[in-house]
Design an enzyme around this catalytic site. Structure first.
Site, PDB file in Angstrom:
ATOM      1  N   LYS A  22      -9.992  21.169 -22.741  1.00  0.00           N
ATOM      2  CA  LYS A  22     -10.586  20.254 -22.522  1.00  0.00           C
ATOM      3  C   LYS A  22     -10.501  19.447 -21.006  1.00  0.00           C
ATOM      4  O   LYS A  22     -11.329  19.185 -20.397  1.00  0.00           O
ATOM      5  CB  LYS A  22     -10.243  19.373 -23.719  1.00  0.00           C
ATOM      6  CG  LYS A  22     -10.619  17.701 -23.459  1.00  0.00           C
ATOM      7  CD  LYS A  22     -10.335  16.770 -24.533  1.00  0.00           C
ATOM      8  CE  LYS A  22      -9.043  16.171 -24.325  1.00  0.00           C
ATOM      9  NZ  LYS A  22      -9.126  14.987 -23.469  1.00  0.00           N
ATOM     10  N   ASN A  23      -9.195  19.485 -20.815  1.00  0.00           N
ATOM     11  CA  ASN A  23      -8.820  18.685 -19.599  1.00  0.00           C
ATOM     12  C   ASN A  23      -9.302  19.497 -18.305  1.00  0.00           C
ATOM     13  O   ASN A  23      -9.435  18.847 -17.193  1.00  0.00           O
ATOM     14  CB  ASN A  23      -7.461  18.163 -19.367  1.00  0.00           C
ATOM     15  CG  ASN A  23      -7.113  17.340 -20.408  1.00  0.00           C
ATOM     16  OD1 ASN A  23      -7.930  16.762 -21.160  1.00  0.00           O
ATOM     17  ND2 ASN A  23      -5.704  16.876 -20.515  1.00  0.00           N
ATOM     18  N   CYS A 116      -7.043   2.001 -24.107  1.00  0.00           N
ATOM     19  CA  CYS A 116      -7.320   2.815 -25.280  1.00  0.00           C
ATOM     20  C   CYS A 116      -6.106   2.750 -26.144  1.00  0.00           C
ATOM     21  O   CYS A 116      -5.179   1.754 -25.929  1.00  0.00           O
ATOM     22  CB  CYS A 116      -7.741   4.140 -25.145  1.00  0.00           C
ATOM     23  SG  CYS A 116      -6.447   5.262 -24.783  1.00  0.00           S
ATOM     24  N   ARG A 121      -4.222   2.013 -19.370  1.00  0.00           N
ATOM     25  CA  ARG A 121      -5.090   3.003 -18.574  1.00  0.00           C
ATOM     26  C   ARG A 121      -5.996   2.382 -17.447  1.00  0.00           C
ATOM     27  O   ARG A 121      -7.235   2.566 -17.538  1.00  0.00           O
ATOM     28  CB  ARG A 121      -5.905   3.858 -19.511  1.00  0.00           C
ATOM     29  CG  ARG A 121      -4.854   4.709 -20.509  1.00  0.00           C
ATOM     30  CD  ARG A 121      -5.716   5.602 -21.291  1.00  0.00           C
ATOM     31  NE  ARG A 121      -5.581   6.836 -20.649  1.00  0.00           N
ATOM     32  CZ  ARG A 121      -6.169   8.070 -21.408  1.00  0.00           C
ATOM     33  NH1 ARG A 121      -6.511   8.184 -22.378  1.00  0.00           N
ATOM     34  NH2 ARG A 121      -5.946   9.141 -20.293  1.00  0.00           N
ATOM     35  N   ASP A 306       0.953  14.963 -23.751  1.00  0.00           N
ATOM     36  CA  ASP A 306      -0.121  15.147 -24.647  1.00  0.00           C
ATOM     37  C   ASP A 306       0.722  15.993 -25.777  1.00  0.00           C
ATOM     38  O   ASP A 306       0.130  16.126 -26.962  1.00  0.00           O
ATOM     39  CB  ASP A 306      -1.230  15.954 -24.060  1.00  0.00           C
ATOM     40  CG  ASP A 306      -2.073  14.803 -23.226  1.00  0.00           C
ATOM     41  OD1 ASP A 306      -2.135  13.849 -23.132  1.00  0.00           O
ATOM     42  OD2 ASP A 306      -3.000  15.541 -22.747  1.00  0.00           O
ATOM     43  N   ARG A 398     -12.453  15.272 -30.641  1.00  0.00           N
ATOM     44  CA  ARG A 398     -12.378  15.075 -29.395  1.00  0.00           C
ATOM     45  C   ARG A 398     -11.808  16.221 -28.565  1.00  0.00           C
ATOM     46  O   ARG A 398     -12.225  16.211 -27.413  1.00  0.00           O
ATOM     47  CB  ARG A 398     -11.941  13.881 -28.682  1.00  0.00           C
ATOM     48  CG  ARG A 398     -12.417  12.624 -29.459  1.00  0.00           C
ATOM     49  CD  ARG A 398     -11.737  11.247 -29.178  1.00  0.00           C
ATOM     50  NE  ARG A 398     -12.273  10.910 -27.782  1.00  0.00           N
ATOM     51  CZ  ARG A 398     -12.554   9.690 -27.376  1.00  0.00           C
ATOM     52  NH1 ARG A 398     -12.095   8.658 -28.286  1.00  0.00           N
ATOM     53  NH2 ARG A 398     -12.865   9.417 -26.206  1.00  0.00           N
TER      54      ARG A 398
HETATM   55  C1  UD1 Z   1      -5.090  12.924 -17.773  1.00  0.00           C
HETATM   56  C2  UD1 Z   1      -5.273  13.870 -19.120  1.00  0.00           C
HETATM   57  C3  UD1 Z   1      -4.713  13.321 -20.282  1.00  0.00           C
HETATM   58  C4  UD1 Z   1      -2.974  13.263 -20.077  1.00  0.00           C
HETATM   59  C5  UD1 Z   1      -3.016  12.581 -18.734  1.00  0.00           C
HETATM   60  C6  UD1 Z   1      -1.517  12.499 -18.214  1.00  0.00           C
HETATM   61  C7  UD1 Z   1      -7.808  14.458 -18.822  1.00  0.00           C
HETATM   62  C8  UD1 Z   1      -9.276  14.508 -19.280  1.00  0.00           C
HETATM   63  N1  UD1 Z   1      -7.036  13.728 -19.502  1.00  0.00           N
HETATM   64  O1  UD1 Z   1      -5.531  11.600 -18.136  1.00  0.00           O
HETATM   65  O2  UD1 Z   1      -4.969  14.106 -21.479  1.00  0.00           O
HETATM   66  O3  UD1 Z   1      -2.538  12.383 -21.138  1.00  0.00           O
HETATM   67  O4  UD1 Z   1      -3.969  13.282 -17.807  1.00  0.00           O
HETATM   68  O5  UD1 Z   1      -1.188  13.827 -18.024  1.00  0.00           O
HETATM   69  O6  UD1 Z   1      -7.180  15.267 -17.840  1.00  0.00           O
HETATM   70  N2  UD1 Z   1      -2.702   5.175 -14.148  1.00  0.00           N
HETATM   71  C9  UD1 Z   1      -2.717   4.023 -13.366  1.00  0.00           C
HETATM   72  N3  UD1 Z   1      -4.017   3.684 -12.357  1.00  0.00           N
HETATM   73  C10 UD1 Z   1      -4.871   4.486 -12.358  1.00  0.00           C
HETATM   74  C11 UD1 Z   1      -4.909   5.835 -13.112  1.00  0.00           C
HETATM   75  C12 UD1 Z   1      -3.608   5.961 -14.063  1.00  0.00           C
HETATM   76  O7  UD1 Z   1      -1.952   3.065 -13.548  1.00  0.00           O
HETATM   77  O8  UD1 Z   1      -6.042   4.321 -11.570  1.00  0.00           O
HETATM   78  C13 UD1 Z   1      -1.508   5.315 -14.735  1.00  0.00           C
HETATM   79  C14 UD1 Z   1      -2.072   5.650 -16.298  1.00  0.00           C
HETATM   80  O9  UD1 Z   1      -2.345   4.465 -17.011  1.00  0.00           O
HETATM   81  C15 UD1 Z   1      -0.960   6.421 -16.837  1.00  0.00           C
HETATM   82  C16 UD1 Z   1      -0.618   7.417 -15.994  1.00  0.00           C
HETATM   83  O10 UD1 Z   1      -1.256   6.749 -14.687  1.00  0.00           O
HETATM   84  O11 UD1 Z   1       0.049   5.612 -17.373  1.00  0.00           O
HETATM   85  C17 UD1 Z   1      -1.156   8.824 -16.035  1.00  0.00           C
HETATM   86  O12 UD1 Z   1      -2.564   8.739 -15.948  1.00  0.00           O
HETATM   87  P1  UD1 Z   1      -3.383   9.782 -15.328  1.00  0.00           P
HETATM   88  O13 UD1 Z   1      -2.776  11.088 -14.877  1.00  0.00           O
HETATM   89  O14 UD1 Z   1      -4.550   9.258 -14.323  1.00  0.00           O
HETATM   90  O15 UD1 Z   1      -4.113  10.423 -16.626  1.00  0.00           O
HETATM   91  P2  UD1 Z   1      -5.812  10.751 -16.914  1.00  0.00           P
HETATM   92  O16 UD1 Z   1      -6.063  11.523 -15.762  1.00  0.00           O
HETATM   93  O17 UD1 Z   1      -6.282   9.474 -17.393  1.00  0.00           O
END
Ligand code: UD1
Length: 428
Positions: A22-23, A116, A121, A306, A398
């Protein structure tokens, strides 16, 4: 809405094929917007998050069709740069359309996907990266309006945290920005490498994906390609835990064992035997699992957040005490309350869960609060005595394709019921 009914106690045995990741699928589909041609994406899982992505692609003007696991995206007619609030809110990773829209249209108007069930996030890293690449960005009441006046410029971007989605947005946007963009402290997840492989097949020039420094040399234009999505390492680990908590023996085919090193280590500490070759992985579990010690979630190649909820089920029925530290998301222990209602002995203090293994779990009605928490409840149901009802399975849909069918193939007693009318389609 539906519930999953599980009659626990059966050992999982046999072989199933693992779905595509999915990711990987979500950012690769979004990246199609940046490419004005036809892309054929194979091994694309059938999930509600993929459907939500397809809805956005269609809204933006793409022609999308699916034949089995193959999704074809013709993005030659993209004619919008806005994504309505309702579509953005259907799934968190809709933010990964930001880079593709800026690359293709020079503008993007979208909404913050919002917090969420697993944490706040925020999207500050995405916004900051696009600003460094020359975008003007205005944020107001959750609306994000970005314009790059026609051309994004390259930048040296150092991420304060290796955010997966931010690394993806930068790679896509920088693929067509004239000059060289360098990302330091980039996310290293296998899905990042898969996206880079896809973009490179489309004519991009990305080096170092999967490492901390990624270098993207912008090219004038990208073109369509064929790409097969990598196996889903989270689903692979979930089924491995299903085998572990039932004392089973399971082989997962079309899996990517090389992406599961940190996870395999935990299984071995718990007393499981793991055998793998290039594309498949076999796990055989002992009569009684033992504690894997301390499990700390980390960015890849560390232990994936995850898999934290599923692994807490394994810890709940292992001999001894397990400590789980969640260092990625601030609110990812909601499944613990549900597990305790099934007889687990777990205490949560901030980002740490202390799990005292119990002899066994007992079935009851439990709720999913998020995707991985929901699959954890299914695993708990497999290990429990009696019947477990996992209510409202939309979260599970999902990210897990055919979980009921796969677990049935492996010998579980599992079926669905309509949660409104309680009409069961069970054969046990
Ligand atoms: C992706 C994965 C999700 C996984 C996560 C961490 C997809 C579709 N989803 O989510 O399944 O759990 O990586 O491995 O690939 N953060 C900030 N600011 C930002 C962006 C992120 O503070 O602008 C923080 C988030 O709140 C979180 C951490 O960074 O605490 C990790 O987030 P991120 O690596 O961006 O995860 P996703 O890409 O949302």
């Amino acid at each position: 809405m539906s519930n999953l009914i599980i009659r626990g106690g059966n050992r999982l045995n046999g072989e199933v094929r693992v779905q595509g990741a999915k990711n990987s699928a979500l950012p690769i589909l979004a990246a199609c917007v940046a490419i004005g041609g036809i892309n054929v994406i194979d091994n694309c899982p059938r999930l509600t998050d993929v459907s939500a992505t397809v809805k956005i692609l269609s809204y933006l003007g793409c022609k999308v069709s699916r034949d089995g696991n193959t999704v074809t995206v013709d993005s030659s007619c993209v004619n919008r740069y806005d994504i309505p609030r309702e579509l953005m809110h259907e799934m968190r990773s809709s933010i990964v359309f930001l880079g593709p829209l800026l690359s293709r249209m020079g503008r993007a108007e979208l909404y913050t996907p919002g917090g969420c069930e697993i944490g706040l996030r925020p999207v500050d890293l995405h916004i900051s990266a696009m600003r460094q690449m020359g975008s003007d960005i205005a944020e107001e009441y959750g609306r994000i309006a970005c314009t790059s006046e026609g051309k994004l410029r390259p930048a040296n971007i150092s991420l304060s945290f290796p955010s997966v989605g931010t690394t993806e947005n930068i790679m896509i946007a920088a693929s067509t920005a004239e000059g060289t963009t360098v990302i330091t402290n980039a996310a290293r997840e296998p899905e990042i490498s898969d996206l880079a492989d896809f973009l490179n097949k489309c004519g991009a020039d990305i080096k170092g994906a999967g490492e901390s420094t990624v270098v993207i040399n912008g090219v004038k234009k990208l073109h369509g390609t064929y790409h097969k999505i990598i196996p889903d390492r989270i689903v692979t680990a979930t089924y491995m835990i299903g085998a572990a908590v039932t004392g089973g023996n399971v082989t997962l085919t079309d899996a990517g064992p090389s992406h599961l090193t940190a996870v395999s280590d935990i299984f071995e500490k718990a007393g499981c035997k793991i055998r793998s070759d290039m594309n498949s992985i076999n796990i055989s579990a002992p009569e009684k699992l033992r504690s894997a010690g301390t499990v700390r979630t980390m960015p890849y190649p560390g232990f994936p957040t995850d898999i934290q909820a599923p692994v807490s089920v394994m810890a709940a029925v292992s001999l001894g005490t397990t400590f789980i530290i969640e260092s990625i998301f601030e609110n990812r222990f909601k499944h613990i309350g549900e597990l305790n209602r099934m007889g687990a002995n777990i205490k949560v203090d901030g980002r740490m869960a202390v799990i005292e293994g119990v002899e066994g779990l007992r079935g009851t009605k439990v709720f999913s609060h998020d995707l991985r928490g929901g699959t954890a409840m299914v695993l708990a149901g497999l290990a429990a005595q009696g019947e477990t009802v996992v209510a409202d399975t939309e979260y599970i849909d999902r990210g897990c394709q055919d979980i009921e069918k796969d677990l049935k193939t492996l010998g579980a007693d599992i079926c669905k019921e309509n949660s409104m009318h309680h009409e069961r389609q069970c054969d046990f």
